[in-house]
Design a protein around this motif. Structure first.
Motif, PDB file in Angstrom:
ATOM      1  N   PHE A  11      -9.443  -3.519   2.523  1.00 51.48           N
ATOM      2  CA  PHE A  11      -9.549  -4.238   3.800  1.00 51.48           C
ATOM      3  C   PHE A  11     -10.865  -3.907   4.481  1.00 51.48           C
ATOM      4  N   PHE A  12     -11.199  -2.612   4.549  1.00 58.98           N
ATOM      5  CA  PHE A  12     -12.409  -2.208   5.258  1.00 58.98           C
ATOM      6  C   PHE A  12     -13.667  -2.751   4.587  1.00 58.98           C
ATOM      7  N   ASP A  13     -13.656  -2.861   3.269  1.00 59.99           N
ATOM      8  CA  ASP A  13     -14.821  -3.402   2.559  1.00 59.99           C
ATOM      9  C   ASP A  13     -15.083  -4.855   2.948  1.00 59.99           C
ATOM     10  N   VAL A  14     -14.016  -5.649   3.052  1.00 63.73           N
ATOM     11  CA  VAL A  14     -14.186  -7.055   3.434  1.00 63.73           C
ATOM     12  C   VAL A  14     -14.481  -7.169   4.932  1.00 63.73           C
ATOM     13  N   PRO A  72       0.798  -1.228   0.000  1.00 61.76           N
ATOM     14  CA  PRO A  72       0.000   0.000   0.000  1.00 61.76           C
ATOM     15  C   PRO A  72       0.833   1.281   0.000  1.00 61.76           C
ATOM     16  N   LYS A  73       1.948   1.272   0.722  1.00 63.68           N
ATOM     17  CA  LYS A  73       2.797   2.459   0.770  1.00 63.68           C
ATOM     18  C   LYS A  73       3.407   2.748  -0.593  1.00 63.68           C
ATOM     19  N   VAL A  74       3.843   1.723  -1.270  1.00 60.42           N
ATOM     20  CA  VAL A  74       4.439   1.891  -2.598  1.00 60.42           C
ATOM     21  C   VAL A  74       3.384   2.310  -3.606  1.00 60.42           C
ATOM     22  N   PHE A  75       2.174   1.766  -3.474  1.00 62.44           N
ATOM     23  CA  PHE A  75       1.091   2.133  -4.375  1.00 62.44           C
ATOM     24  C   PHE A  75       0.815   3.635  -4.311  1.00 62.44           C
ATOM     25  N   ILE A  83      -2.938  -7.848  -1.760  1.00 63.23           N
ATOM     26  CA  ILE A  83      -2.447  -6.618  -1.128  1.00 63.23           C
ATOM     27  C   ILE A  83      -1.845  -7.036   0.205  1.00 63.23           C
ATOM     28  N   HIS A  84      -0.642  -6.554   0.490  1.00 65.02           N
ATOM     29  CA  HIS A  84       0.054  -6.945   1.719  1.00 65.02           C
ATOM     30  C   HIS A  84       0.233  -5.715   2.601  1.00 65.02           C
ATOM     31  N   PHE A  85      -0.497  -5.672   3.709  1.00 66.27           N
ATOM     32  CA  PHE A  85      -0.435  -4.536   4.628  1.00 66.27           C
ATOM     33  C   PHE A  85       0.735  -4.723   5.594  1.00 66.27           C
ATOM     34  N   TYR A 131      -5.655   5.449   9.113  1.00 63.53           N
ATOM     35  CA  TYR A 131      -4.810   4.698   8.189  1.00 63.53           C
ATOM     36  C   TYR A 131      -4.568   5.533   6.944  1.00 63.53           C
ATOM     37  N   ARG A 132      -3.332   5.705   6.572  1.00 64.79           N
ATOM     38  CA  ARG A 132      -2.956   6.726   5.604  1.00 64.79           C
ATOM     39  C   ARG A 132      -2.955   6.286   4.145  1.00 64.79           C
ATOM     40  N   TYR A 133      -3.102   4.983   3.883  1.00 59.86           N
ATOM     41  CA  TYR A 133      -2.919   4.498   2.514  1.00 59.86           C
ATOM     42  C   TYR A 133      -4.249   4.116   1.863  1.00 59.86           C
ATOM     43  N   ALA A 134      -4.388   4.492   0.593  1.00 56.16           N
ATOM     44  CA  ALA A 134      -5.651   4.332  -0.127  1.00 56.16           C
ATOM     45  C   ALA A 134      -6.116   2.887  -0.212  1.00 56.16           C
ATOM     46  N   LEU A 135      -5.186   1.934  -0.297  1.00 57.66           N
ATOM     47  CA  LEU A 135      -5.576   0.536  -0.454  1.00 57.66           C
ATOM     48  C   LEU A 135      -6.229  -0.036   0.798  1.00 57.66           C
TER      49      LEU A 135
END
Length: 283
Positions: A266-269, A217-220, A243-245, A258-262
């Motif tokens: 996680f929240f949807d699931v 997520p950070k790299v994305f 996706i690996h948090f 949480y600062r990353y868009a991806l």
């Protein structure tokens, strides 16, 4: 049926359920046998987890693995890195003989597309298939080589998503070589299981593309700024499998901070796994 491997302590059961739900959601026509290596998750938690998995028409096989080790092994355990982080590497010696390949996933991974392409990869003679963040590790590779004394390696693989060739590992592997590597390198381990994975299995890991099978997520965040047409939600929805948090920032801990868009994936699931918990926490 596909074999999935988890290795964790009780603190990571919460995100594990989200990971399991994400696997089920993306594979409505497939089934999983999920092996859970642990060193002391409570019976109550295991029963709850088993009920959760059974509701998805899949199978959970918990394996208490602490007794595999002896006190004399002196496996490196600290306040932050528990015994469970090493257990996945001992899967060839802990799982049933008939399991010849298995996909290990860290509990902070999320599945958003079909895994079968990755799961059915030809090992091409290797013991593992994993991803390598070369963009991230190339600057520290000389330090890693010096620290781990594996000077012949140009790679440092991530241990969050690893396809394991158990058939080959049972033939050529040795659990005591892993224990010895842990014992000998304890003072220099930074990411313990990942360090040992790269040290013991150097030259026996087949590389896959992290952009599809281990998206960070950070790299994305950086990629979508630099290459907005190439890295966007549409691409993630279409092409990213895992996706690996990874790292210290976790969406289930930081929530709206949480600062990353991806994190939205996680929240949807999570809403489908813990609807009552989330509703009560918003009151």
């Amino acid at each position: 049926m596909m074999n999935i491997l988890f290795s964790l302590d009780e603190n990571y059961v919460y995100p594990l359920k989200v990971l399991i739900q994400s696997l089920v959601d993306t594979h409505p026509d497939d089934t999983f046998c999920m092996y859970l290596l642990h060193a002391g998750i409570s019976d109550e938690t295991l029963e709850d987890l088993n009920r959760f998995v059974e509701r998805t028409d899949n199978k959970l096989v918990p394996i208490h693995s602490k007794n595999f080790f002896h006190d004399s092994d002196k496996v490196a355990i600290t306040r932050y890195y528990t015994l469970e982080m090493y257990l996945w590497m001992f899967a060839p010696y802990l799982l049933p003989e008939e399991v010849d390949r298995i996909l290990y996933l860290d509990p902070d991974v999320l599945c958003i597309n079909d895994i079968k392409e990755f799961y059915n990869k030809d090992f091409l003679g290797h013991s593992f298939v994993a991803t390598n963040y070369k963009y991230k590790t190339k600057w520290v590779q000389p330090f890693n080589n010096l620290r781990l004394r594996n000077f012949e390696s140009d790679d440092y693989f991530n241990a969050g998503v690893v396809l394991m060739n158990l058939k080959k590992l049972r033939r050529v592997g040795d659990p005591y070589s892993i224990i010895e590597a842990i014992r000998e390198n304890k003072p220099v381990l930074i990411l313990p299981d990942q360090d040992i994975f790269n040290l013991v299995y150097v030259n026996d890991i087949l590389e896959e593309d992290w952009r599809f099978f281990n998206m960070n997520p950070k790299v994305f965040e950086k990629l979508k700024i630099l290459f907005p047409k190439k890295y966007n939600y549409a691409k993630v929805d279409r092409e990213v499998v895992f996706i690996h948090f990874s790292g210290k920032h976790k969406p289930w801990d930081e929530r709206e901070k949480y600062r990353y868009a991806l994190g939205k994936y996680f929240f949807d699931v999570e809403k489908r796994v813990y609807p009552y918990y989330l509703e009560s926490s918003e009151i």
